[in-house]
Design a protein around this motif. Sequence first.
Motif, PDB file in Angstrom:
ATOM      1  N   ASN A  76       0.801  -1.290  -0.137  1.00  0.00           N
ATOM      2  CA  ASN A  76       0.034   0.084  -0.064  1.00  0.00           C
ATOM      3  C   ASN A  76       0.861   1.425   0.183  1.00  0.00           C
ATOM      4  OD1 ASN A  76      -2.829  -0.769  -0.361  1.00  0.00           O
ATOM      5  ND2 ASN A  76      -2.620  -1.620   1.924  1.00  0.00           N
ATOM      6  N   GLN A 100      -4.466  -1.055  -3.569  1.00  0.00           N
ATOM      7  CA  GLN A 100      -4.785  -0.107  -4.629  1.00  0.00           C
ATOM      8  C   GLN A 100      -4.158  -0.374  -6.107  1.00  0.00           C
ATOM      9  OE1 GLN A 100      -7.559   1.819  -5.204  1.00  0.00           O
ATOM     10  NE2 GLN A 100      -6.752   2.435  -7.169  1.00  0.00           N
ATOM     11  N   ARG A 166     -11.599  -1.577 -11.919  1.00  0.00           N
ATOM     12  CA  ARG A 166     -11.463  -1.044 -10.287  1.00  0.00           C
ATOM     13  C   ARG A 166      -9.919  -0.533 -10.098  1.00  0.00           C
ATOM     14  NH1 ARG A 166     -13.554  -6.298  -9.388  1.00  0.00           N
ATOM     15  NH2 ARG A 166     -11.524  -7.155  -8.854  1.00  0.00           N
ATOM     16  N   LYS A 167      -9.095  -1.130 -10.987  1.00  0.00           N
ATOM     17  CA  LYS A 167      -7.386  -0.504 -10.689  1.00  0.00           C
ATOM     18  C   LYS A 167      -7.303   0.746 -11.683  1.00  0.00           C
ATOM     19  CE  LYS A 167      -6.848  -3.880  -7.631  1.00  0.00           C
ATOM     20  NZ  LYS A 167      -6.626  -3.514  -6.354  1.00  0.00           N
TER      21      LYS A 167
END
Length: 185
Positions: A76, A100, A166-167
Amino acid sequence: NITLIRTPLYLRENVELMRRMIPGMDSLIFVGDGRYINQQADSDLRELLDREFPQIDYRFYSAHEMSTEALLDSLNRIDIHRTGILVSVTDSYRVIASVQAPMFALMPADIRDGGLVGGYVYDDAEVNAHVISTIDAVLAGHQPRDIPFYAPQDARPVFNYAALERKDLSPHTCPANTLFYNKPV
């Protein structure tokens, strides 16, 4: 008295694919575990990057030696626009898929089922069918030495469409021969 079914990891192709999808990539993290295949992949990746991609900084994170919390914390903290993450772990990939950063996979099932964005992989349905037919042949009395060695010939880029979105990666950046899982109709 053996036969061989070989499933390559396509390391070079995965690095090239990651560089295509993350144009500013100058760092690569390989997340593996204690299995032999990942120790070998770590060594092979180091050698490949030193030889063909010396501008890419390389790190190996061992899920075997780090707690899941430490691994999540490390992942992260990376710059998602400059770091590619390649994953080959058996236990914690579903948890670490929540970070993420887009994460790429060496195995097809991790893309289809595990939330990783994609990778350059073989068709696991074809490989599985070949494994079953090989076992059936041995059980029917054929000697393994008489069964030709096998390696898949159909590897290509494979992406999970939902994970790409999503990314924040564009499906339009993917190579023309890409196979998409979960693509809307």
